[in-house]
Write an enzyme that holds these catalytic residues in place. Structure first.
Site, PDB file in Angstrom:
ATOM      1  N   CYS A 327       0.851  -1.197   0.000  1.00 40.10           N
ATOM      2  CA  CYS A 327       0.000   0.000   0.000  1.00 40.10           C
ATOM      3  C   CYS A 327       0.880   1.239   0.000  1.00 40.10           C
ATOM      4  O   CYS A 327       1.923   1.250   0.652  1.00 40.10           O
ATOM      5  CB  CYS A 327      -0.850   0.066   1.266  1.00 40.10           C
ATOM      6  SG  CYS A 327      -2.062  -1.226   1.380  1.00 40.10           S
ATOM      7  N   GLU A 361       1.439  -4.148  -5.524  1.00 34.64           N
ATOM      8  CA  GLU A 361       0.293  -5.040  -5.360  1.00 34.64           C
ATOM      9  C   GLU A 361      -0.921  -4.479  -6.096  1.00 34.64           C
ATOM     10  O   GLU A 361      -1.111  -3.263  -6.143  1.00 34.64           O
ATOM     11  CB  GLU A 361      -0.007  -5.152  -3.856  1.00 34.64           C
ATOM     12  CG  GLU A 361      -0.984  -6.234  -3.494  1.00 34.64           C
ATOM     13  CD  GLU A 361      -1.255  -6.262  -1.992  1.00 34.64           C
ATOM     14  OE1 GLU A 361      -0.294  -6.468  -1.216  1.00 34.64           O
ATOM     15  OE2 GLU A 361      -2.417  -6.068  -1.605  1.00 34.64           O
TER      16      GLU A 361
HETATM   17  N1  ACO Z   1      -5.278  14.468 -10.119  1.00 30.11           N
HETATM   18  C1  ACO Z   1      -4.574  14.146 -11.229  1.00 30.11           C
HETATM   19  N2  ACO Z   1      -3.384  13.551 -11.216  1.00 30.11           N
HETATM   20  C2  ACO Z   1      -2.881  13.213 -10.022  1.00 30.11           C
HETATM   21  C3  ACO Z   1      -3.547  13.518  -8.816  1.00 30.11           C
HETATM   22  C4  ACO Z   1      -4.809  14.175  -8.907  1.00 30.11           C
HETATM   23  N3  ACO Z   1      -5.509  14.512  -7.823  1.00 30.11           N
HETATM   24  N4  ACO Z   1      -2.784  13.091  -7.797  1.00 30.11           N
HETATM   25  C5  ACO Z   1      -1.674  12.524  -8.341  1.00 30.11           C
HETATM   26  N5  ACO Z   1      -1.742  12.602  -9.693  1.00 30.11           N
HETATM   27  C6  ACO Z   1      -0.773  12.066 -10.666  1.00 30.11           C
HETATM   28  C7  ACO Z   1      -0.009  13.137 -11.384  1.00 30.11           C
HETATM   29  O1  ACO Z   1       0.370  12.629 -12.637  1.00 30.11           O
HETATM   30  C8  ACO Z   1       1.185  13.318 -10.491  1.00 30.11           C
HETATM   31  O2  ACO Z   1       2.300  13.811 -11.164  1.00 30.11           O
HETATM   32  P1  ACO Z   1       2.445  15.396 -11.468  1.00 30.11           P
HETATM   33  O3  ACO Z   1       2.125  16.109 -10.183  1.00 30.11           O
HETATM   34  O4  ACO Z   1       3.849  15.522 -11.906  1.00 30.11           O
HETATM   35  O5  ACO Z   1       1.459  15.688 -12.541  1.00 30.11           O
HETATM   36  C9  ACO Z   1       1.456  11.891 -10.073  1.00 30.11           C
HETATM   37  O6  ACO Z   1       0.189  11.297  -9.964  1.00 30.11           O
HETATM   38  C10 ACO Z   1       2.185  11.722  -8.760  1.00 30.11           C
HETATM   39  O7  ACO Z   1       2.228  12.870  -8.017  1.00 30.11           O
HETATM   40  P2  ACO Z   1       3.003  12.924  -6.648  1.00 30.11           P
HETATM   41  O8  ACO Z   1       2.930  14.309  -6.127  1.00 30.11           O
HETATM   42  O9  ACO Z   1       4.365  12.323  -6.791  1.00 30.11           O
HETATM   43  O10 ACO Z   1       2.155  11.895  -5.782  1.00 30.11           O
HETATM   44  P3  ACO Z   1       1.347  12.144  -4.436  1.00 30.11           P
HETATM   45  O11 ACO Z   1       2.295  12.521  -3.350  1.00 30.11           O
HETATM   46  O12 ACO Z   1       0.194  13.015  -4.661  1.00 30.11           O
HETATM   47  O13 ACO Z   1       0.883  10.648  -4.104  1.00 30.11           O
HETATM   48  C11 ACO Z   1      -0.588   8.816  -4.212  1.00 30.11           C
HETATM   49  C12 ACO Z   1       0.257   9.793  -5.019  1.00 30.11           C
HETATM   50  C13 ACO Z   1       0.289   8.093  -3.179  1.00 30.11           C
HETATM   51  C14 ACO Z   1      -1.206   7.767  -5.119  1.00 30.11           C
HETATM   52  C15 ACO Z   1      -1.686   9.660  -3.483  1.00 30.11           C
HETATM   53  O14 ACO Z   1      -2.558  10.165  -4.441  1.00 30.11           O
HETATM   54  C16 ACO Z   1      -2.472   8.908  -2.442  1.00 30.11           C
HETATM   55  O15 ACO Z   1      -2.019   8.703  -1.329  1.00 30.11           O
HETATM   56  N6  ACO Z   1      -3.728   8.490  -2.777  1.00 30.11           N
HETATM   57  C17 ACO Z   1      -4.609   7.823  -1.847  1.00 30.11           C
HETATM   58  C18 ACO Z   1      -4.159   6.408  -1.593  1.00 30.11           C
HETATM   59  C19 ACO Z   1      -3.987   5.637  -2.890  1.00 30.11           C
HETATM   60  O16 ACO Z   1      -4.841   5.635  -3.762  1.00 30.11           O
HETATM   61  N7  ACO Z   1      -2.859   4.908  -2.984  1.00 30.11           N
HETATM   62  C20 ACO Z   1      -2.551   4.033  -4.097  1.00 30.11           C
HETATM   63  C21 ACO Z   1      -3.332   2.760  -3.941  1.00 30.11           C
HETATM   64  S1  ACO Z   1      -2.697   1.473  -4.913  1.00 30.11           S
HETATM   65  C22 ACO Z   1      -1.530   0.702  -3.940  1.00 30.11           C
HETATM   66  O17 ACO Z   1      -1.432   0.985  -2.768  1.00 30.11           O
HETATM   67  C23 ACO Z   1      -0.637  -0.348  -4.538  1.00 30.11           C
END
Ligand code: ACO
Ligand code: ZN
Length: 462
Positions: A327, A361
């Site tokens: 996760c 995962e």
């Molecule tokens: N809208 C559009 N694109 C997005 C968004 C959003 N709200 N959030 C992230 N992205 C995309 C973008 O492409 C972004 O890159 P950019 O800012 O250069 O355009 C890229 O994802 C990653 O951005 P980061 O700033 O590096 O990532 P962030 O710190 O926001 O974390 C994460 C990404 C961990 C997926 C976060 O959104 C999160 O915690 N989400 C909730 C939990 C989740 O869904 N986790 C993944 C589940 S799957 C698994 O665990 C295997």
């Protein structure tokens, strides 16, 4: 700090920042509706035409292009499909998931709705006057037989499952387990948390112990992650808690950023608290109570008050499927700053040290998929650019610790790969690479592998 007053904020005088509303442009991620009993006043009741017979008479579209008067019984049934005015001021199709009675009068209900077009994190309680009653779908939920499972499902439930099933992130769920998951987690239980200097709106249900089911806000200690129902209890805890960073070993430091490795077996309570907290932002993830089997990698921003958690990822000590990450979460106040890509990069650095390739995962969430796609694209295209395309899939995988399947799907999505005579051939036109790289967004924060002080789990004699 001397004597802290009873009401001292958890953030030690820093105040609480509210993280609400649409944080970033493309994907809306947080609710901003204040939870709790909303009271409708008489004028609103009149506007929505509610009368004392618990039904409302509205003009609805008839098939022939004309309007006809129809009567809609109130309160609305769970399962009703209707249009709802969202915070963008526009009407969007929703389904009523649950309803609750308010204290203010016999006709006053709030409805918990799911927006068909949006992720479940945007499900929320709305008032009747946000619903466009003219648009209530006429066909009531009839019971239909689900041949496969022999289960009674309403037609709408079935449609919902089929719709959701087609979405990204649900492909590993069969209809029955998806139904069970959605039934059990349909309404968010905790709507806000306080953590460090932030108050954060939550996204999903999390299975906190039953004694926490009567409160909509929880207060977390930002260091040991224990949680309580009241601010005074947290203040009392903060006076006793002597942690200033996650338990476990600091395995990486770069400026004010630190990574801690926490063994779920050695720090069970911390691991469990982290899972409860994380589940509030992760939808389709099973909560593992068996935290013994996992290592947790906690990313912190450090200052003179301590190391404040920004996000984390978990990793199985031994993964039969070759997963290098279970996760991943960046806490909402820290999202879209590159921390997600940092955590992903870190997980691959650990795999490189293990001499293995890895993959996250499944299923991936919508945001998880976007982040991974962005990371894979940037890493792979940088290498292709340097080697002018003269590199094989296997070599790409070896250099990056990205599993070959993920290399292939990434290049396929970018149309940089062809399947010829039983072999994948990479076609890397420099102009095309440049265009894709621009579209892949920012690089995020880089991991400096030379600053990682770590030995793989098995080598620690675990
Ligand atoms: N809208 C559009 N694109 C997005 C968004 C959003 N709200 N959030 C992230 N992205 C995309 C973008 O492409 C972004 O890159 P950019 O800012 O250069 O355009 C890229 O994802 C990653 O951005 P980061 O700033 O590096 O990532 P962030 O710190 O926001 O974390 C994460 C990404 C961990 C997926 C976060 O959104 C999160 O915690 N989400 C909730 C939990 C989740 O869904 N986790 C993944 C589940 S799957 C698994 O665990 C295997
Ligand atoms: Zn504590």
């Amino acid at each position: 700090m001397g004597s802290l007053e009873q009401n001292a904020p958890a953030g030690r005088g820093m105040g609480v920042e509210t993280v609400a509303g649409i944080l970033r442009e493309e994907i809306p991620i947080a609710n901003n509706l204040t939870p709790g009993a909303a009271v409708m006043d008489g004028s609103q009741q009149q506007n929505s035409g509610v009368n004392h017979h618990h039904e409302v008479s509205v003009m609805a579209a008839a098939g022939n292009g004309l309007k006809k008067r129809v009567t809609i019984p109130l309160p609305l049934e769970v399962g009703t499909r209707v249009l709802c005015r969202w915070r963008d001021g526009k009407l969007h199709p929703v389904k009523v998931i649950e309803r609750r009675k308010l204290n203010s009068g016999p006709d006053d209900y709030q409805y918990y709705v799911h927006y068909n077009e949006f992720n479940r994190r945007l499900d929320e309680w709305v008032k009747l006057d946000q619903l466009e009653l003219e648009s209530v779908e006429a066909d009531a939920d009839e019971k239909v037989e689900d041949k496969a499972g022999g289960l009674k499902m309403t037609r709408h439930q079935k449609r919902k499952i089929e719709e959701t099933h087609a979405e990204e992130g649900h492909e590993d769920f069969d209809a029955a387990s998806l139904r069970e998951h959605e039934e059990f987690t349909k309404v968010k239980n905790i709507s806000k948390i306080e953590l460090g200097r932030y108050e954060i709106d939550t996204w999903y249900f999390s299975p906190f112990p039953p004694e926490y089911s009567d409160c909509s806000k929880l207060f977390f200690c930002e260091f040991c992650l224990s949680f309580v129902k009241r601010k005074e209890q947290l203040a009392r805890h903060m006076r006793k808690c002597d942690l200033k960073h996650p338990p476990g070993d600091e395995i990486y430091r770069q400026g004010s950023l630190s990574m801690f490795e926490v063994d779920g077996k050695k720090n069970k309570i911390y691991g469990q608290n982290l899972c409860y907290l994380a589940k509030l932002f992760l939808d389709h993830k099973t909560l593992y109570y068996d935290v013994d089997l996992f290592l947790f990698y906690i990313l912190c921003e450090c200052d003179d008050r301590g190391c404040h958690m920004v996000g984390y990822f978990s990793k199985e000590k031994h993964s039969e499927e070759g997963y290098n990450l279970a996760c991943i979460l960046t806490l909402p106040p820290y999202q879209r700053k590159g921390y997600g890509k940092f955590l992903i990069a870190f997980s691959y650095e650990l795999s490189k040290k293990e001499g293995k390739v890895g993959t996250p995962e499944r299923p991936l969430s919508d945001l998880g998929l976007l982040s991974y796609r962005g990371y894979w694209t940037r890493i792979l295209l940088d290498i292709l650019k340097k080697h002018r395309g003269n590199v094989s899939i296997k070599e790409l995988s070896d250099m990056t610790a990205i599993k070959t399947e993920d290399v292939i799907t990434t290049l396929q999505t970018l149309e940089l790969i062809q399947y010829r005579k039983g072999q994948h051939v990479i076609c890397a036109d420099p102009k095309l690479l440049e265009r894709h790289l621009k579209a892949a967004g920012r690089g995020g924060l880089d991991v400096d592998a030379s600053k990682l002080i770590w030995t793989p789990y098995k080598e620690q004699g675990g």
